[in-house]
Design an enzyme around this catalytic site. Structure first.
Site, PDB file in Angstrom:
ATOM      1  N   TYR A  41       0.833  -1.193   0.000  1.00  0.00           N
ATOM      2  CA  TYR A  41       0.000   0.000   0.000  1.00  0.00           C
ATOM      3  C   TYR A  41       0.876   1.255   0.000  1.00  0.00           C
ATOM      4  O   TYR A  41       2.049   1.215   0.371  1.00  0.00           O
ATOM      5  CB  TYR A  41      -0.902   0.024   1.237  1.00  0.00           C
ATOM      6  CG  TYR A  41      -2.000  -0.995   1.210  1.00  0.00           C
ATOM      7  CD1 TYR A  41      -3.252  -0.684   0.689  1.00  0.00           C
ATOM      8  CD2 TYR A  41      -1.794  -2.276   1.716  1.00  0.00           C
ATOM      9  CE1 TYR A  41      -4.272  -1.613   0.668  1.00  0.00           C
ATOM     10  CE2 TYR A  41      -2.815  -3.223   1.698  1.00  0.00           C
ATOM     11  CZ  TYR A  41      -4.049  -2.881   1.172  1.00  0.00           C
ATOM     12  OH  TYR A  41      -5.047  -3.820   1.158  1.00  0.00           O
ATOM     13  N   ARG A  49     -20.934   0.401   8.009  1.00  0.00           N
ATOM     14  CA  ARG A  49     -21.578  -0.696   7.299  1.00  0.00           C
ATOM     15  C   ARG A  49     -23.004  -0.824   7.817  1.00  0.00           C
ATOM     16  O   ARG A  49     -23.230  -0.840   9.033  1.00  0.00           O
ATOM     17  CB  ARG A  49     -20.806  -2.006   7.524  1.00  0.00           C
ATOM     18  CG  ARG A  49     -19.458  -2.021   6.810  1.00  0.00           C
ATOM     19  CD  ARG A  49     -18.648  -3.244   7.168  1.00  0.00           C
ATOM     20  NE  ARG A  49     -17.495  -3.389   6.292  1.00  0.00           N
ATOM     21  CZ  ARG A  49     -16.542  -4.301   6.458  1.00  0.00           C
ATOM     22  NH1 ARG A  49     -16.613  -5.145   7.473  1.00  0.00           N
ATOM     23  NH2 ARG A  49     -15.541  -4.383   5.617  1.00  0.00           N
ATOM     24  N   LYS A  95      -3.103  -2.118  -8.780  1.00  0.00           N
ATOM     25  CA  LYS A  95      -4.399  -2.725  -8.461  1.00  0.00           C
ATOM     26  C   LYS A  95      -5.414  -1.649  -8.090  1.00  0.00           C
ATOM     27  O   LYS A  95      -5.089  -0.712  -7.364  1.00  0.00           O
ATOM     28  CB  LYS A  95      -4.242  -3.715  -7.299  1.00  0.00           C
ATOM     29  CG  LYS A  95      -5.478  -4.524  -6.969  1.00  0.00           C
ATOM     30  CD  LYS A  95      -5.164  -5.530  -5.863  1.00  0.00           C
ATOM     31  CE  LYS A  95      -6.341  -6.446  -5.579  1.00  0.00           C
ATOM     32  NZ  LYS A  95      -7.492  -5.731  -4.989  1.00  0.00           N
ATOM     33  N   HIS A 112     -11.800  -3.474  -5.252  1.00  0.00           N
ATOM     34  CA  HIS A 112     -11.293  -4.066  -4.011  1.00  0.00           C
ATOM     35  C   HIS A 112     -12.388  -4.837  -3.265  1.00  0.00           C
ATOM     36  O   HIS A 112     -12.537  -4.732  -2.045  1.00  0.00           O
ATOM     37  CB  HIS A 112     -10.666  -3.002  -3.111  1.00  0.00           C
ATOM     38  CG  HIS A 112      -9.542  -2.258  -3.757  1.00  0.00           C
ATOM     39  ND1 HIS A 112      -8.380  -2.880  -4.165  1.00  0.00           N
ATOM     40  CD2 HIS A 112      -9.407  -0.944  -4.100  1.00  0.00           C
ATOM     41  CE1 HIS A 112      -7.566  -1.974  -4.721  1.00  0.00           C
ATOM     42  NE2 HIS A 112      -8.171  -0.802  -4.704  1.00  0.00           N
ATOM     43  N   ASP A 169     -10.277  -8.486 -10.470  1.00  0.00           N
ATOM     44  CA  ASP A 169     -10.669  -9.151  -9.236  1.00  0.00           C
ATOM     45  C   ASP A 169     -11.983  -8.574  -8.747  1.00  0.00           C
ATOM     46  O   ASP A 169     -12.260  -7.392  -8.942  1.00  0.00           O
ATOM     47  CB  ASP A 169      -9.572  -9.038  -8.163  1.00  0.00           C
ATOM     48  CG  ASP A 169      -9.371  -7.618  -7.658  1.00  0.00           C
ATOM     49  OD1 ASP A 169     -10.069  -7.224  -6.700  1.00  0.00           O
ATOM     50  OD2 ASP A 169      -8.515  -6.907  -8.214  1.00  0.00           O
TER      51      ASP A 169
END
Length: 421
Positions: free
Chosen positions: A141, A176, A271, A295, A326
């Site tokens: 990262y 969330r 990515k 991600h 992905d």
């Protein structure tokens, strides 16, 4: 003939599972709820995480009634390596679902002839993973000062990593809709007592760790400072990210240049690309490959499914760099659809973590085997001899399926415009 252990041991069950969905269900039954919740939940409402899977179901395959190929090949090359199937292990963070963690995953990838992506948030060190003989690509990262990042690159190179996967757009959403799983700062006696009611109902998971004398490790050894031994906790890594200035495209170029110099020219993969203009900038920055990715829906919720963004990007830059994807891969037909739309290979994340939770190293291998068989079945049904023969014409893609973010008009003599599907 001796009976299999799972027939005579009440703690055991038939270890084979025939689909990723079954691996997920076994992981759900085996893991404490907070641990399982951390594997399945996306950010905020989970819109992107859900669309990653749902979008694949919108694409159809075109079968043939005769003329199927007797022999079918999945072998390909990626990042300078020959692989047996177009499925690669995506780097994911602390894999405390099993005491062997990333080492078990690496062994399964090695034995199946594919590549291992290792996160710098992993629970096992890059040295432990490369010692398995797995062909390892280290993911890093954009966090910390530049000298710290250079140290991490050098450590990966010294350990034998074959390439660097850079993630520069990481964010961490604490909101969330179903509640974020609690992540302790560290696992000590006090923490174990507090979590005891949640883990006591999962004796098989406790037994797996208990027989090794280990407890789940939530530190990141690959983030240990120069000369240090222990890595920071999750929150320590989060603090480092919060205090790192977000990167520019010049920083991406710097990162690529430094890795090339340290490694002697090994591949550099970026990515998290979701936009055509970012893909073109990545080419200009000299990257060798990009992963079209949101991600796993764990970053910016509301980003389209990765498979929706793949073809517009691959059709613009696929002749210049290797494009992978992905997000949402759960079956062999998903792999086939991604390759037909321009991906060189796919990276899997949650799928192998469920396999790891369900049955350790063998579970990860099981997932890779399931995907291999699914790809073979799809190739046979469509009368295709090799994954290299797949094109968008093998698919039924509904109108309006693709999402072109950051559209850039093609210049004459430059990257071609996206083909209609």
């Amino acid at each position: 003939m001796a009976k299999p252990e799972w027939l005579s041991n009440p703690w055991k069950q038939n270890p084979w599972f025939e689909s990723v969905a079954v691996a997920q269900e076994r992981a759900r039954k085996r893991l404490p709820q907070p641990v399982y919740g951390a594997l399945v939940a996306g950010s905020e409402r989970g819109q992107s995480a859900g669309d990653n899977q749902a979008a694949f179901a919108e694409i159809g395959l075109q079968p043939v009634v005769a003329g199927q190929k007797k022999e079918r090949s999945q072998a390909t090359t990626l990042w300078g390596q020959e692989i047996s199937q177009p499925v690669v292990i995506s780097p994911t963070g602390v894999q405390a679902v099993h005491p062997d963690g990333e080492v078990a995953v690496a062994r399964a990838a090695r034995d199946r002839g594919t590549l291992m992506g290792l996160s710098n948030f992993a629970s096992k060190s890059v040295e432990e993973v490369t010692e398995t003989g797995a062909r390892t690509f280290f993911q890093m990262y954009w966090t910390g000062e530049r000298d710290v990042m250079l140290h991490r690159m050098q450590r990966a190179q010294d350990a034998g990593a074959l390439g660097l996967i850079a993630t520069t757009d990481w964010s961490f959403s604490i909101g969330r809709d179903w509640g974020s799983p609690e992540i302790p700062e560290k696992v000590d006696l006090k923490t174990m007592v507090r979590f005891a009611p949640k883990v006591a109902t999962k004796p098989r998971w406790l037994w797996t760790f208990g027989r090794t004398g280990m407890i789940p490790d939530l530190t990141a050894p690959n983030l240990a400072p120069p000369g240090g031994v222990a890595g920071p906790t999750f929150f320590g890594a989060y603090y480092e990210w919060m205090n790192t200035e977000p990167p520019s495209w010049d920083d991406v170029t710097w990162m690529r240049e430094q890795w090339k110099q340290i490694s002697g020219g090994k591949p550099f993969i970026l990515k998290g690309v979701s936009r055509v203009d970012d893909a073109l900038r990545a080419v200009d920055a000299g990257v060798d490959s990009i992963s079209v990715s949101n991600h796993g829906g764990n970053n910016l919720d509301g980003t389209p499914a990765a498979i929706r963004m793949l073809h517009p990007i691959a059709s613009r830059v696929g002749d210049d760099i290797e494009v992978v994807i992905d997000g949402g891969i759960r079956r062999g037909s998903d792999v086939v659809k991604a390759v037909a739309l321009g991906a060189r290979a796919v990276l899997i994340g949650r799928a192998y973590l469920w396999g790891l939770a369900a049955n350790g190293e063998q579970g990860v291998g099981n997932v890779l085997d399931v995907l291999r068989m699914g790809v073979d079945s799809a190739l046979r049904g469509m009368g295709v001899a090799s994954i290299h023969d797949l094109t968008p014409e093998h698919l039924l893609v509904p109108e309006g399926f693709h999402r072109t973010l950051g559209a850039v008009p093609a210049r004459e003599g430059s990257h071609a415009a996206p083909a209609a599907v």
